[in-house]
Each structure stands twice: as C-alpha cells, then as structure tokens.
Design an enzyme around this catalytic site. Structure first.
Site, PDB file in Angstrom:
ATOM      1  N   SER A 131       0.849  -1.042   0.109  1.00 51.84           N
ATOM      2  CA  SER A 131       0.048   0.130  -0.023  1.00 51.84           C
ATOM      3  C   SER A 131       0.937   1.381  -0.042  1.00 51.84           C
ATOM      4  O   SER A 131       1.661   1.629  -0.823  1.00 51.84           O
ATOM      5  CB  SER A 131      -0.894   0.032   1.177  1.00 51.84           C
ATOM      6  OG  SER A 131      -1.656   1.102   1.244  1.00 51.84           O
ATOM      7  N   HIS A 132       0.852   1.926   0.931  1.00 52.70           N
ATOM      8  CA  HIS A 132       1.211   3.310   0.867  1.00 52.70           C
ATOM      9  C   HIS A 132       2.772   3.565   1.719  1.00 52.70           C
ATOM     10  O   HIS A 132       3.397   4.463   2.080  1.00 52.70           O
ATOM     11  CB  HIS A 132       0.402   4.225   1.849  1.00 52.70           C
ATOM     12  CG  HIS A 132       0.166   3.646   3.202  1.00 52.70           C
ATOM     13  ND1 HIS A 132      -0.923   2.566   3.342  1.00 52.70           N
ATOM     14  CD2 HIS A 132       0.551   3.872   4.466  1.00 52.70           C
ATOM     15  CE1 HIS A 132      -0.950   2.220   4.519  1.00 52.70           C
ATOM     16  NE2 HIS A 132      -0.091   2.839   5.296  1.00 52.70           N
ATOM     17  N   ASP A 296      -2.495   6.576  -3.544  1.00 50.09           N
ATOM     18  CA  ASP A 296      -1.252   5.948  -2.625  1.00 50.09           C
ATOM     19  C   ASP A 296      -0.715   4.732  -3.561  1.00 50.09           C
ATOM     20  O   ASP A 296      -0.900   4.529  -4.892  1.00 50.09           O
ATOM     21  CB  ASP A 296      -1.766   5.396  -1.352  1.00 50.09           C
ATOM     22  CG  ASP A 296      -2.439   4.223  -1.578  1.00 50.09           C
ATOM     23  OD1 ASP A 296      -3.166   4.193  -2.685  1.00 50.09           O
ATOM     24  OD2 ASP A 296      -2.359   3.443  -0.365  1.00 50.09           O
ATOM     25  N   ASP A 298      -0.781   1.706  -3.927  1.00 45.06           N
ATOM     26  CA  ASP A 298      -1.667   0.920  -4.683  1.00 45.06           C
ATOM     27  C   ASP A 298      -3.141   1.261  -5.203  1.00 45.06           C
ATOM     28  O   ASP A 298      -4.053   0.442  -5.581  1.00 45.06           O
ATOM     29  CB  ASP A 298      -1.697  -0.618  -4.077  1.00 45.06           C
ATOM     30  CG  ASP A 298      -2.756  -0.339  -2.535  1.00 45.06           C
ATOM     31  OD1 ASP A 298      -2.533   0.828  -2.153  1.00 45.06           O
ATOM     32  OD2 ASP A 298      -3.243  -1.329  -2.067  1.00 45.06           O
ATOM     33  N   ASP A 300      -5.749   2.615  -3.856  1.00 49.07           N
ATOM     34  CA  ASP A 300      -6.815   2.496  -3.189  1.00 49.07           C
ATOM     35  C   ASP A 300      -7.134   3.955  -2.238  1.00 49.07           C
ATOM     36  O   ASP A 300      -8.221   3.969  -1.746  1.00 49.07           O
ATOM     37  CB  ASP A 300      -7.047   1.146  -2.316  1.00 49.07           C
ATOM     38  CG  ASP A 300      -6.015   0.973  -1.115  1.00 49.07           C
ATOM     39  OD1 ASP A 300      -5.032   1.763  -1.272  1.00 49.07           O
ATOM     40  OD2 ASP A 300      -6.101  -0.097  -0.861  1.00 49.07           O
ATOM     41  N   ARG A 301      -6.093   4.580  -1.930  1.00 47.94           N
ATOM     42  CA  ARG A 301      -6.370   5.668  -1.042  1.00 47.94           C
ATOM     43  C   ARG A 301      -6.519   7.038  -1.933  1.00 47.94           C
ATOM     44  O   ARG A 301      -5.994   6.878  -3.093  1.00 47.94           O
ATOM     45  CB  ARG A 301      -5.149   5.808  -0.126  1.00 47.94           C
ATOM     46  CG  ARG A 301      -5.147   4.788   0.974  1.00 47.94           C
ATOM     47  CD  ARG A 301      -3.977   5.155   1.885  1.00 47.94           C
ATOM     48  NE  ARG A 301      -3.983   4.254   3.080  1.00 47.94           N
ATOM     49  CZ  ARG A 301      -3.512   4.338   4.202  1.00 47.94           C
ATOM     50  NH1 ARG A 301      -2.796   5.606   4.453  1.00 47.94           N
ATOM     51  NH2 ARG A 301      -3.575   3.594   5.010  1.00 47.94           N
ATOM     52  N   LYS A 395     -11.208  -0.190  -1.173  1.00 47.25           N
ATOM     53  CA  LYS A 395     -11.316   1.311  -1.367  1.00 47.25           C
ATOM     54  C   LYS A 395     -10.667   1.729  -2.539  1.00 47.25           C
ATOM     55  O   LYS A 395      -9.973   0.837  -2.927  1.00 47.25           O
ATOM     56  CB  LYS A 395     -10.672   2.088   0.050  1.00 47.25           C
ATOM     57  CG  LYS A 395      -9.404   1.765   0.127  1.00 47.25           C
ATOM     58  CD  LYS A 395      -9.008   2.201   1.513  1.00 47.25           C
ATOM     59  CE  LYS A 395      -7.396   1.838   2.009  1.00 47.25           C
ATOM     60  NZ  LYS A 395      -7.281   0.560   2.502  1.00 47.25           N
TER      61      LYS A 395
HETATM   62  C1  G6P Z   1      -4.971  -0.131   5.108  1.00 53.93           C
HETATM   63  C2  G6P Z   1      -6.404  -0.724   5.377  1.00 53.93           C
HETATM   64  C3  G6P Z   1      -7.309   0.240   6.080  1.00 53.93           C
HETATM   65  C4  G6P Z   1      -6.782   0.816   7.196  1.00 53.93           C
HETATM   66  C5  G6P Z   1      -5.546   1.400   7.227  1.00 53.93           C
HETATM   67  C6  G6P Z   1      -4.893   1.926   8.447  1.00 53.93           C
HETATM   68  O1  G6P Z   1      -4.799   0.925   4.286  1.00 53.93           O
HETATM   69  O2  G6P Z   1      -6.756  -1.135   4.298  1.00 53.93           O
HETATM   70  O3  G6P Z   1      -8.464  -0.482   6.084  1.00 53.93           O
HETATM   71  O4  G6P Z   1      -7.483   1.947   7.773  1.00 53.93           O
HETATM   72  O5  G6P Z   1      -4.494   0.505   6.573  1.00 53.93           O
HETATM   73  O6  G6P Z   1      -4.365   0.762   9.146  1.00 53.93           O
HETATM   74  P1  G6P Z   1      -3.650   0.848  10.658  1.00 53.93           P
HETATM   75  O7  G6P Z   1      -3.770  -0.521  11.360  1.00 53.93           O
HETATM   76  O8  G6P Z   1      -2.136   1.044  10.140  1.00 53.93           O
HETATM   77  O9  G6P Z   1      -4.275   2.080  11.428  1.00 53.93           O
HETATM   78 ZN    ZN Z   2      -3.597   1.465  -0.249  1.00 56.81          ZN
END
Ligand code: G6P
Ligand code: ZN
Length: 562
Positions: A131-132, A296, A298, A300-301, A395
C-alpha cells in the site's frame, strides 16, 4: 550449429511439479491488510513460497476446490513485484489452479484487482502490495488474499493461513518452467494452467464509465476546469492517465508522477498532508488548479484538495454521501453509510438526515465486506484516506476522485464552497490523527495495557472543561454473520460528543505506531474557521494526560500529524 543440438535446445522439457521441503518462518500472520514485511524479509529463500503454499493448502477446506478455478494476480509494481508474480504463477500451476488472470507487467491496482475478480467471477485473487509504505530494495513488500466478492479475506481465512504457516513442511512449484512474458497481452499455458495477461486498466475504466457522468466531467475540463492528479510515482498513474487524460479530455500533464516506479521515485506514496507536500504546494496560491487529488502506492487511497484547501477523509465521506444522488451510479440513494470507528462522526450526521443506517466498524476495509454484500451499506470510508462503495470490495482512490470531479461538474461549485456549505448544514467535525511511530513494541503494548486498565475508572472524570462520558475498548459484532472482533481501540467519549481514540497500527513493519484520533464537533451555526490543531488543543492535552504518551513512549512529539 548441428541439427541435433538445435533440436535439444528448442524442445524444452515439460515442467514437472516439484515439492520443495521447507521450515516455518515466525511472524507470517497477516495484519490489517495482508502480510507486510521488509523486501529483505520477503527475499529470504522460501519466505514468500511458504505463505503462498499455506494459502493454497487452506483454500480447499475454507472455500472450495481450486481445480479449474480462476485466480486474479497482480500488484502495485513495487520492487520485488515481478519476481513474486513469477513465483506465484508457478506455484498456482503446481497446485492445480485452472487459470490465472494477471495484469500486464504483473500490475493491477488494488481496486482494479477487486473489479476484475468480480467481473470475471473469479475464485479469488492475490494482490501484491504494501500500500502506502515506501518501496524499493530497502522498502516494504506485501501480499494479501481477496475472496470471490473481490474483498480482503475475512479473519477466519487469514488466521487459517497463519496457522498453516506454523507447521508447513513443503511447497509445490514447477521444475524446469521458464519465466512467463508478462508484458504481452494474451493467453499462454503453464503446465496445464492457463495464464491470461490482461490490460490492467480496461475493466476498471469500463466500471467507472458506468458510475459517473463522463459527459459532465468532459464538459468541466472543456470549460477550462483545471486539475492536478498526483500519482506519487505509483500505480494510479496508468489508470488516471487513461481516464482523465484519455476518456475525459483533461490536458496532458494533468496527471503528475504518473509513471509507476519500483521505488515510487523515492516518494512515500501516502496521500496525506505529511507526505503529499509537493501537491499541497502546487495547490496553493492564485494560479493553482481548481481541484487537486492524490492516490497511494496501490491506488486505493485518495486525498482531495481545493485551492488552498485540504479536505479531511471523514468530511469527504460525509459530503459524498450527502450529494450522492447527483451522481448516476448512486441516483437511487444509499442503503447505508459505514465508517471505521476512529473515522469522525460526520457521516453519521448525514446518515441521520437521510434516514439511513450508519455503521461503525473496526479499522480495516475487510469489515465493510459483509455490509456491502448484504446491501446494508452503499458508501464506506475511513479516516486513513480510504473511501469506496459497493462497486468493488476495496477502497478506491480514483473512484473517490472521480466522484468529487463529478460533483464539481454537476454543481459548478468549488471544492471549498462545497465543504463550507456542508459544515453550514451539518456542523463541522474538527478532526486530526497524531501518529507516534517507531515506539519499541513492549513500550507501546505497556501503554495500551495501562490505558485499558484505567478504563473502569474514567467515566465521569473531568479534565478542565472536558468530561469523559464513556470509556471503553471498542468491540464489534458483525450484524451479518455475528462474528465478534474485540479490543479494536480505546475510546474516550466526552460529554457533547467529542472523542479521543487510541489504537496501535496494524500495518507498520518497524516497531509499533500509536495512533491517537481526535475529534470535536462544532454545530452548524458555530465557528468553522479555527485552525484544526487549535480547535483540538484541549483534547490533545487530555490524550497525553490520560495515556501518559510522552512518558511511556519515550518520545516528545508525534511523528506524523494528519
Ligand atoms: C490499510 C487498510 C485500512 C486501514 C489502514 C490503516 O490501508 O486497508 O483499512 O484503515 O490500513 O491501518 P492501521 O492499522 O495502520 O491504522
Ligand atoms: Zn493502499
């Protein structure tokens, strides 16, 4: 070259299934969103293979036979993506999977993977992403499994994978199979399995055209509307270019940092005020574009900005919900709105006005899956810059950005005027998250334990003008399947509705991160112009007093404020 030599070198031996013996690795339990570790951890021999075999081992009993089934595979293109895809393809073939659909170059954004799984009725999918989190040889890598609805596997499955990684002794792969060419569209065979290399953007773009008013958005650009979309060197680039600059006629250059790079060009691809500083700078001043957005690693954000104006994700969810019927895909209204517990209550106020249910779930997109499948929620959102709907089961960054663009086009308003009008109607939820990163795990655990111990004594206590009305550890009972998830974060709910929430991140890869979420409601006729940190100052002080953050973390200030 003699005819004989040429014959032996061009007639490859058919690949054969090989069982490689292995030993368990510690710590292969998936977190909030899959298994995430440093690239160097994933590069250890057998590390990825163990996890993937554990998945293939438990799927038949958890879900159903793999034989003849279709799996979707792709990732965000970060360092190690290509190597991992080749490994997974060979293991899938050796485990009897019928067909794998893989994005060209091994690429698929997370929401696009979800869309492909759903459109093609796949058995599930494997998404490679952290992800990010930063990428590159010293960065992070990750893998997660999504089920047939296109969403992240529920805990029952991730726990079964983890249990299997504890006693794994061997994995199945192919011996004598060359790497596949992932850069050419089309179908090939791999030891009895079909591999279909697909355009990673096509299915996704088609879905967006069904949801949004492309004519109105085209007209917005044609009228001279200016946008800056920052893909932060990550996978949203090809999607944003195809949709914005291709289908919607935005001028070339609307998408910046649009080439997905293995190390994201050194960007920390997390679209928030701490990391999207380049975009925030570009969005300030008189000559700035009308609309700014970022996504981000991937895709999704999302982050949404107007000129000199940053929208919080909590406000974004509430505003999209309030205006949803202006957008074709949501013209008939919403079944409900879901948000993660630490996300501000702004969406609840809209749900109440619309007379629809507001759901509060634990952090993690997977908790929205049942509500969406059961038709009990249409829009979902999290404070962590995630927004989405029932169109996929992840997302979706570009979806949220197109939703905003559709609203700008449909209303003729600016980002800021839409948000200010929203506050005037529903009140403003001042909101901020303070992250304390890199706390040694034992210290962070001790801090949370001390906080939990105090819970029974907190209700009724006063801190200056603030009074704690309720203090608890959030527990969620899924209304669809009745499953219970407890210990999901400590909540201090103050008289008047302000909140302070504490939880440890489930996505970090180094030490622990304490997240402190702060929220204060200002009614519709109140003051909506205060700087956020000022408006929250008394809650910030209360958080430190109650949780003794400075003392127990050994740190003097949060590392990231969003
Ligand atoms: C990912 C998940 C989200 C979540 C985020 C923060 O992006 O897909 O659903 O809100 O991480 O997660 P964390 O446990 O790091 O607060
Ligand atoms: Zn992501």
């Amino acid at each position: 070259m003699s005819p004989n030599a040429s014959m032996t070198s061009t007639a490859p031996n058919a690949p054969t299934v090989q069982i490689v013996s292995t030993r368990p690795f510690d710590g292969q339990r998936p977190g909030t969103s899959g298994l995430r570790k440093k690239v160097t951890v994933f590069q250890q021999p057998h590390y990825l293979e163990n996890f993937v075999q554990a998945l293939f081992d438990i799927l038949p009993e958890q879900v159903g036979p793999l034989a003849g089934q279709t799996l979707v595979v792709g990732g965000d293109g970060r360092f190690h993506n290509r190597v991992a895809v080749q490994t997974i393809l060979k293991m899938a073939a050796a485990n009897g999977v019928g067909r794998v659909m893989v994005g060209r170059g091994g690429l698929l954004s997370t929401p696009a993977a979800s869309a492909v799984i759903r459109k093609h009725g796949a058995y599930g999918g494997i998404i490679l992403s952290a992800s990010h989190n930063p990428g590159g040889p010293d960065g992070d890598f990750g893998i997660k499994y999504n089920i047939a609805n296109g969403g992240p596997a529920p805990e029952k499955i991730t726990e079964a994978i983890y249990a299997r990684t504890r006693d794994i002794a061997g994995y199945r792969t192919l011996e004598g199979a060359a790497d596949l060419d992932l850069d050419r569209l089309g179908t090939t065979a791999l030891a009895g399995m079909t591999v279909e290399v697909i355009d990673p953007v096509a299915d996704y773009a088609e879905l967006m055209e069904k949801l949004f008013d492309f004519d109105a958005m085209r007209a917005w650009f044609a009228r001279g509307g200016r946008m800056r979309m920052d893909s932060m060197g990550a996978i949203s680039g090809p999607y944003a270019r195809a949709v914005l600059e291709g289908l919607l006629g935005a001028p070339a250059g609307t998408v910046v940092n649009g080439e997905p790079l293995e190390d994201f060009g050194g960007h920390h691809p997390d679209p928030n005020p701490a990391h999207a500083t380049e975009l925030i700078a570009a969005m300030s001043g008189a000559g700035a574009p009308d609309f700014g957005a970022a996504s981000d690693g991937d895709a999704d954000r999302n982050m949404i900005l107007g000129r000199d104006f940053v929208v919080t994700p909590s406000d974004s969810l509430a505003l999209l919900a309030a205006h949803a019927t202006k957008v074709p895909g949501y013209r008939d209204g919403l079944a409900g709105i879901a948000r993660s517990m630490p996300t501000s209550q702004a969406a609840d106020v809209v749900a109440q006005a619309l007379g629809i249910p507001a759901w509060e779930t634990p952090t993690g997109w997977k908790f929205f899956g049942n509500l969406l499948d059961a038709g009990r929620a249409t829009l979902c959102g999290e404070e962590s810059y995630g927004t989405g709907s029932n169109h996929v089961r992840e997302k979706d960054g570009l979806w949220a950005i197109l939703f905003w663009l559709n609203l700008l086009a449909a209303t003729g308003e600016s980002v800021e005027s839409l948000v200010r009008a929203h506050w005037k109607r529903f009140g403003r939820h001042y909101y901020s998250r303070h992250d304390w990163e890199g706390i040694p795990t034992e210290r962070a655990d001790a801090l949370m334990a001390a906080l939990r111990e105090q819970l029974p004594t907190l209700a009724g206590r006063r801190f200056g003008a603030l009074e704690i009305a309720q203090a608890d550890d959030f527990s969620y009972t899924d209304p669809v399947d009745g499953s219970v998830s407890s210990r999901q974060g400590v909540r201090l709910i103050l008289a008047g509705g302000s909140r302070v929430v504490f939880r440890l991140s489930g996505t970090g890869t180094e030490g622990a991160t304490l997240r402190v979420y702060l929220e204060r409601f200002e009614p519709a006729d109140g003051d909506h112009d205060r700087p956020t940190q000022d408006a929250l100052a008394d809650l910030i002080a209360l958080a430190d007093t109650v949780a003794r953050i400075r003392e127990l973390s050994g740190q003097t200030a949060p590392t990231v404020i969003t």
